[in-house]
Design a protein around this motif. Sequence first.
Motif, PDB file in Angstrom:
ATOM      1  N   UNK A 180       0.800  -1.155  -0.162  1.00  0.00           N
ATOM      2  CA  UNK A 180      -0.101  -0.123  -0.054  1.00  0.00           C
ATOM      3  C   UNK A 180       0.767   1.373   0.051  1.00  0.00           C
ATOM      4  N   UNK A 181       0.510   2.227  -0.772  1.00  0.00           N
ATOM      5  CA  UNK A 181       0.937   3.473  -0.854  1.00  0.00           C
ATOM      6  C   UNK A 181      -0.209   4.531  -0.702  1.00  0.00           C
ATOM      7  N   UNK A 182       0.037   5.975  -0.872  1.00  0.00           N
ATOM      8  CA  UNK A 182      -1.060   6.587  -0.781  1.00  0.00           C
ATOM      9  C   UNK A 182      -1.697   6.684  -2.230  1.00  0.00           C
ATOM     10  N   UNK A 183      -1.347   6.037  -3.348  1.00  0.00           N
ATOM     11  CA  UNK A 183      -1.918   6.305  -4.615  1.00  0.00           C
ATOM     12  C   UNK A 183      -2.384   4.592  -5.112  1.00  0.00           C
ATOM     13  N   UNK A 184      -1.431   3.488  -4.449  1.00  0.00           N
ATOM     14  CA  UNK A 184      -1.867   2.378  -4.792  1.00  0.00           C
ATOM     15  C   UNK A 184      -1.954   1.366  -3.942  1.00  0.00           C
ATOM     16  N   UNK A 185      -3.107   0.345  -4.060  1.00  0.00           N
ATOM     17  CA  UNK A 185      -3.149  -0.626  -2.910  1.00  0.00           C
ATOM     18  C   UNK A 185      -3.230  -2.000  -3.626  1.00  0.00           C
ATOM     19  N   UNK A 186      -2.709  -3.079  -3.132  1.00  0.00           N
ATOM     20  CA  UNK A 186      -2.683  -4.455  -3.529  1.00  0.00           C
ATOM     21  C   UNK A 186      -2.991  -5.399  -2.321  1.00  0.00           C
ATOM     22  N   UNK A 187      -3.900  -6.264  -2.429  1.00  0.00           N
ATOM     23  CA  UNK A 187      -4.101  -7.180  -1.239  1.00  0.00           C
ATOM     24  C   UNK A 187      -4.391  -8.528  -1.811  1.00  0.00           C
ATOM     25  N   UNK A 188      -3.856  -9.542  -1.202  1.00  0.00           N
ATOM     26  CA  UNK A 188      -3.889 -10.799  -1.906  1.00  0.00           C
ATOM     27  C   UNK A 188      -4.154 -11.643  -0.715  1.00  0.00           C
ATOM     28  N   UNK A 189      -5.209 -12.695  -0.539  1.00  0.00           N
ATOM     29  CA  UNK A 189      -5.645 -13.690   0.374  1.00  0.00           C
ATOM     30  C   UNK A 189      -5.380 -14.994  -0.496  1.00  0.00           C
ATOM     31  N   UNK A 190      -4.634 -16.038   0.183  1.00  0.00           N
ATOM     32  CA  UNK A 190      -4.395 -16.976  -0.460  1.00  0.00           C
ATOM     33  C   UNK A 190      -3.732 -16.609  -1.841  1.00  0.00           C
ATOM     34  N   UNK A 191      -2.763 -15.783  -1.727  1.00  0.00           N
ATOM     35  CA  UNK A 191      -1.848 -15.516  -3.019  1.00  0.00           C
ATOM     36  C   UNK A 191      -1.602 -16.523  -3.662  1.00  0.00           C
ATOM     37  N   UNK A 192      -1.529 -16.353  -5.040  1.00  0.00           N
ATOM     38  CA  UNK A 192      -1.975 -15.296  -5.850  1.00  0.00           C
ATOM     39  C   UNK A 192      -3.460 -15.578  -6.270  1.00  0.00           C
ATOM     40  N   UNK A 193      -4.189 -16.437  -5.575  1.00  0.00           N
ATOM     41  CA  UNK A 193      -5.521 -16.863  -6.393  1.00  0.00           C
ATOM     42  C   UNK A 193      -6.653 -15.875  -6.074  1.00  0.00           C
ATOM     43  N   UNK A 194      -6.535 -15.153  -4.620  1.00  0.00           N
ATOM     44  CA  UNK A 194      -7.753 -13.940  -4.488  1.00  0.00           C
ATOM     45  C   UNK A 194      -7.091 -12.962  -4.231  1.00  0.00           C
ATOM     46  N   UNK A 195      -7.136 -11.746  -5.327  1.00  0.00           N
ATOM     47  CA  UNK A 195      -6.214 -10.470  -5.332  1.00  0.00           C
ATOM     48  C   UNK A 195      -7.391  -9.413  -5.454  1.00  0.00           C
ATOM     49  N   UNK A 196      -6.803  -8.063  -4.927  1.00  0.00           N
ATOM     50  CA  UNK A 196      -7.665  -6.904  -5.347  1.00  0.00           C
ATOM     51  C   UNK A 196      -6.477  -5.785  -5.551  1.00  0.00           C
ATOM     52  N   UNK A 197      -6.531  -4.896  -6.512  1.00  0.00           N
ATOM     53  CA  UNK A 197      -5.662  -4.036  -6.574  1.00  0.00           C
ATOM     54  C   UNK A 197      -6.236  -2.864  -7.269  1.00  0.00           C
ATOM     55  N   UNK A 198      -5.868  -1.705  -6.687  1.00  0.00           N
ATOM     56  CA  UNK A 198      -6.624  -0.369  -6.793  1.00  0.00           C
ATOM     57  C   UNK A 198      -5.379   0.608  -7.072  1.00  0.00           C
ATOM     58  N   UNK A 199      -5.488   1.325  -8.366  1.00  0.00           N
ATOM     59  CA  UNK A 199      -4.199   2.361  -8.570  1.00  0.00           C
ATOM     60  C   UNK A 199      -5.149   3.704  -8.908  1.00  0.00           C
ATOM     61  N   UNK A 200      -4.789   4.514  -8.157  1.00  0.00           N
ATOM     62  CA  UNK A 200      -5.403   5.752  -8.146  1.00  0.00           C
ATOM     63  C   UNK A 200      -5.052   6.686  -9.512  1.00  0.00           C
ATOM     64  N   UNK A 201      -3.551   6.479  -9.675  1.00  0.00           N
ATOM     65  CA  UNK A 201      -3.004   7.278 -10.843  1.00  0.00           C
ATOM     66  C   UNK A 201      -3.581   6.772 -12.288  1.00  0.00           C
TER      67      UNK A 201
END
Length: 172
Positions: free
Chosen positions: A90-111
Amino acid sequence: EMSFVLWPVYSHSREGENRTTTLLWPIFSLTSGGGKEGWKVWPLAGQETKENDYDKSFYLWPIFHFEKRHLYTDDPTTIRMVIPFYVSMASSRREYTGVLWPFFTHTYDEDEVYTQWDAPWPFVQWANGNDKSILRVFPFYGRKSWEGRDQGYLLWPLYSYARYGDDDHRKK
């Protein structure tokens, strides 16, 4: 500069003002000087800090890993990992979260104004953002569109297509 005695039993290195002493490489090490401090009892635990750059630590390597990067910028990144159960960047502009990586992931990029979900990857994938979109339910349907390109499939491998600009390539 590096010196050693009966390597890997003992070694000492120097890079500028930074000095590292290692016993039974790679198990025990101690680093100091030049804005860098750290220690390691591998694979049990370790920690390293570089002034205005990063702060890293691990426990039971490679399972537990924590890191702060880019501390010299206005957008530092924090990383937390408990492999393979959880990954977070996580940074102020991008978030990446994975549970049981790499099968369940979420990415958000503000830029890029971009969001992506994988659940479970690579079979189900959804993404949407500036000039990019993905919808995939493998092997039934898949479509990826980005920067004027478009590719996809229907009942893969029976039918697939790819379009690049004005070109059109289809396979049956």
